[in-house]
Design a protein around this motif. Structure first.
Motif, PDB file in Angstrom:
ATOM      1  N   ALA A 173       0.833  -1.207   0.000  1.00 60.10           N
ATOM      2  CA  ALA A 173       0.000   0.000   0.000  1.00 60.10           C
ATOM      3  C   ALA A 173       0.866   1.254   0.000  1.00 60.10           C
ATOM      4  CB  ALA A 173      -0.925  -0.001   1.210  1.00 60.10           C
ATOM      5  N   LEU A 174       1.931   1.246   0.806  1.00 64.80           N
ATOM      6  CA  LEU A 174       2.818   2.407   0.845  1.00 64.80           C
ATOM      7  C   LEU A 174       3.540   2.594  -0.487  1.00 64.80           C
ATOM      8  CD1 LEU A 174       4.312   2.106   4.428  1.00 64.80           C
ATOM      9  CD2 LEU A 174       2.618   3.746   3.607  1.00 64.80           C
TER      10      LEU A 174
ATOM     11  N   ARG B  80      -2.757  14.929  -9.153  1.00 71.15           N
ATOM     12  CA  ARG B  80      -2.375  15.554  -7.878  1.00 71.15           C
ATOM     13  C   ARG B  80      -3.427  15.304  -6.808  1.00 71.15           C
ATOM     14  NH1 ARG B  80       0.832  21.082  -8.471  1.00 71.15           N
ATOM     15  NH2 ARG B  80       0.565  20.823  -6.239  1.00 71.15           N
ATOM     16  N   GLN B  81      -4.691  15.339  -7.199  1.00 71.38           N
ATOM     17  CA  GLN B  81      -5.762  15.087  -6.227  1.00 71.38           C
ATOM     18  C   GLN B  81      -5.735  13.636  -5.770  1.00 71.38           C
ATOM     19  OE1 GLN B  81      -7.420  17.652  -5.117  1.00 71.38           O
ATOM     20  NE2 GLN B  81      -8.565  16.464  -3.648  1.00 71.38           N
ATOM     21  N   GLN B  82      -5.489  12.695  -6.698  1.00 67.42           N
ATOM     22  CA  GLN B  82      -5.390  11.283  -6.327  1.00 67.42           C
ATOM     23  C   GLN B  82      -4.229  11.067  -5.365  1.00 67.42           C
ATOM     24  OE1 GLN B  82      -5.046   9.394 -10.139  1.00 67.42           O
ATOM     25  NE2 GLN B  82      -7.245   9.032 -10.307  1.00 67.42           N
ATOM     26  N   ALA B  83      -3.109  11.704  -5.623  1.00 68.33           N
ATOM     27  CA  ALA B  83      -1.957  11.583  -4.738  1.00 68.33           C
ATOM     28  C   ALA B  83      -2.277  12.149  -3.355  1.00 68.33           C
ATOM     29  CB  ALA B  83      -0.750  12.294  -5.342  1.00 68.33           C
ATOM     30  N   SER B  84      -2.983  13.257  -3.343  1.00 63.49           N
ATOM     31  CA  SER B  84      -3.351  13.871  -2.069  1.00 63.49           C
ATOM     32  C   SER B  84      -4.299  12.978  -1.267  1.00 63.49           C
ATOM     33  CB  SER B  84      -4.011  15.230  -2.330  1.00 63.49           C
ATOM     34  OG  SER B  84      -4.481  15.787  -1.132  1.00 63.49           O
TER      35      SER B  84
ATOM     36  N   PHE C 175      -2.445   9.930   0.060  1.00 69.72           N
ATOM     37  CA  PHE C 175      -1.593  10.284   1.189  1.00 69.72           C
ATOM     38  C   PHE C 175      -2.422  10.507   2.448  1.00 69.72           C
ATOM     39  CE2 PHE C 175       0.531  13.396   3.896  1.00 69.72           C
ATOM     40  CZ  PHE C 175       1.695  12.709   4.176  1.00 69.72           C
ATOM     41  N   GLU C 176      -3.540  11.193   2.322  1.00 67.87           N
ATOM     42  CA  GLU C 176      -4.408  11.433   3.479  1.00 67.87           C
ATOM     43  C   GLU C 176      -4.928  10.117   4.048  1.00 67.87           C
ATOM     44  OE1 GLU C 176      -5.124  14.176   5.260  1.00 67.87           O
ATOM     45  OE2 GLU C 176      -3.710  15.268   4.013  1.00 67.87           O
ATOM     46  N   ALA C 177      -5.293   9.174   3.168  1.00 61.88           N
ATOM     47  CA  ALA C 177      -5.758   7.862   3.636  1.00 61.88           C
ATOM     48  C   ALA C 177      -4.639   7.138   4.380  1.00 61.88           C
ATOM     49  CB  ALA C 177      -6.242   7.024   2.468  1.00 61.88           C
TER      50      ALA C 177
ATOM     51  N   VAL D 135      -4.551   5.904   8.337  1.00 62.88           N
ATOM     52  CA  VAL D 135      -4.209   4.542   8.753  1.00 62.88           C
ATOM     53  C   VAL D 135      -3.094   4.593   9.788  1.00 62.88           C
ATOM     54  CG1 VAL D 135      -3.186   2.366   7.975  1.00 62.88           C
ATOM     55  CG2 VAL D 135      -5.012   3.421   6.650  1.00 62.88           C
ATOM     56  N   ARG D 136      -2.097   5.428   9.543  1.00 56.84           N
ATOM     57  CA  ARG D 136      -1.000   5.572  10.513  1.00 56.84           C
ATOM     58  C   ARG D 136      -1.521   6.050  11.858  1.00 56.84           C
ATOM     59  NH1 ARG D 136       2.723  10.316  12.071  1.00 56.84           N
ATOM     60  NH2 ARG D 136       0.611  11.060  12.220  1.00 56.84           N
TER      61      ARG D 136
END
Length: 119
Positions: free
Chosen positions: A57-58, A90-94, A97-99, A103-104
C-alpha cells in the motif's frame, strides 16, 4: 490501498477485490465455525501478512505521488499535458496520502491502547 494505488481507477478495482476477499473469508469462517475445522488444501495460497499488505500500500501511494510529480513537472516545462490530467493526478496523490496518514494515526492509537493495558 492501489494504483495503480489508493486513489486511481485501479485502486478502486483493488479495493473492491479486497472487499470481496474479506467477505469470502468471513463467510468461510462462519461456515467453518458451524461445521468445524476444514482440512488444509495444498493448492491454497498463503495469505498476505499485514506487513506485506502495508508495504504494498505504501509503495502504491509512493507511485501515485511520483506519477503526479512527473505530470506536474511536464506541465510546468510546457509540454503538451492536459491540465485536467495533472490536477486529477495531484488530487489522487493527495487523497491516497491522506488515507495513509489516517491509517497511521489509527495504528498509533491502537498501539497506545495496547501499551496502556494492564498485564
Amino acid at each position: 490501498m492501489s494504483v495503480s494505488g489508493i486513489g486511481g481507477v485501479g485502486g478502486i478495482d483493488r479495493v473492491m477485490a479486497l472487499r470481496a476477499q474479506i467477505l469470502e473469508k468471513n463467510q468461510a469462517l462462519a461456515r467453518g465455525a458451524a461445521a468445524g475445522p476444514a482440512p488444509a488444501s495444498a493448492t491454497e495460497t498463503k495469505p498476505a501478512s499485514f506487513s506485506d499488505t502495508l508495504d504494498s500500500a505504501l509503495k502504491s501511494v509512493n507511485e501515485t505521488q511520483d506519477q503526479a510529480a512527473k505530470l506536474s513537472d511536464s506541465y510546468e516545462r510546457g509540454e503538451n499535458v492536459d491540465i485536467a490530467k495533472v490536477m486529477l493526478a495531484r488530487q489522487q496523490a493527495s487523497v491516497s496520502f491522506e488515507a495513509t496518514l489516517q491509517v497511521r494515526n489509527k495504528l498509533l492509537s491502537a498501539y497506545k491502547d495496547i501499551m496502556s493495558m494492564p498485564v
